[in-house]
Design a protein around this motif. Sequence first.
Motif, short mmCIF file in Angstrom:
data_model
loop_
_atom_site.label_atom_id
_atom_site.label_comp_id
_atom_site.label_asym_id
_atom_site.label_seq_id
_atom_site.Cartn_x
_atom_site.Cartn_y
_atom_site.Cartn_z
N THR A 155 0.90 -1.22 0.13
CA THR A 155 -0.20 -0.14 0.06
C THR A 155 0.89 1.15 -0.10
OG1 THR A 155 -1.96 1.18 1.02
CG2 THR A 155 -0.20 0.30 2.39
N GLU A 182 -3.29 -3.41 -2.21
CA GLU A 182 -4.71 -2.63 -1.47
C GLU A 182 -4.05 -1.14 -1.56
OE1 GLU A 182 -8.07 -2.68 -1.11
OE2 GLU A 182 -7.54 -4.69 -0.82
N LEU A 184 -5.58 0.80 1.68
CA LEU A 184 -5.46 -0.04 3.02
C LEU A 184 -5.53 0.83 4.27
CD1 LEU A 184 -4.89 -3.11 3.97
CD2 LEU A 184 -2.59 -2.37 4.44
#
Length: 256
Positions: free
Chosen positions: A221, A239, A242
Amino acid sequence: MKRWIVVDAGNTEVVVAAFHEEELAGRFAFATPANITADELALKCKQLAAEAGILGPVNGVLVGSVVPQLDAALREGLRRAFAAEVAFVGEAHVRTGLRIRYRQPKELGADRVANAVAAKALVGAPAVVVDCGTATTFDIVDEGGDYAGGLILPGPHMALEALAARTAKLPKAPLARPQTLIGHDTIESIQAGVFWGHVAAIEGIAERLRAQLRAARFVLTGGLVPVFADALDIEARLEPALTLIGLRLLAERRFP
């Protein structure tokens, strides 16, 4: 429907996001100010929230801040902007669900707490979060689901700035993925060294962590992760949101 505003106040920018239950409904960001009053922040957030379509009743506002000098303005400005109670990660009534095994838990940045909470929820334990931003951080959730600790290294922009500031002849180079491993002028050489050096650092630390936590799942992230993700030879879940997801989970517990 439950609605929360979450705020990731970092060293470079402040990100404000609205969640409708688990859905990220909208967001906006602005550069982290050196100083700002509560009135100025409230006005800015109202204007930007209206443009992003995220004004309206909310259950609460949850802030993860690593910029303590802005916390007072954030608390009051966000309360005025969203007409809701404001809570901060690190306060006693914000339950993380993590046993934090840092020697001084209050030293742990709110963004790192949120990342660990989100990683544990998304991929289980053990987990390793690699967050590429102003600094590059590794945060580890161990087999028991506890926050075990982490690693912090200077981010690539810091490296570029240090080379320019601490040497007589090296210029400031922009961060970019070089076309070749070997640079053919000074700018290319700096870019290659910083980029591939950072890739090697992340991969090397990840390899050592995987040897120690064999079942760990990795999550990537951070604002700079798009620059590095394709170059990294590690199996990981990407992600980008996140930290916001972790803040949403904490907001859900604080403002049920």
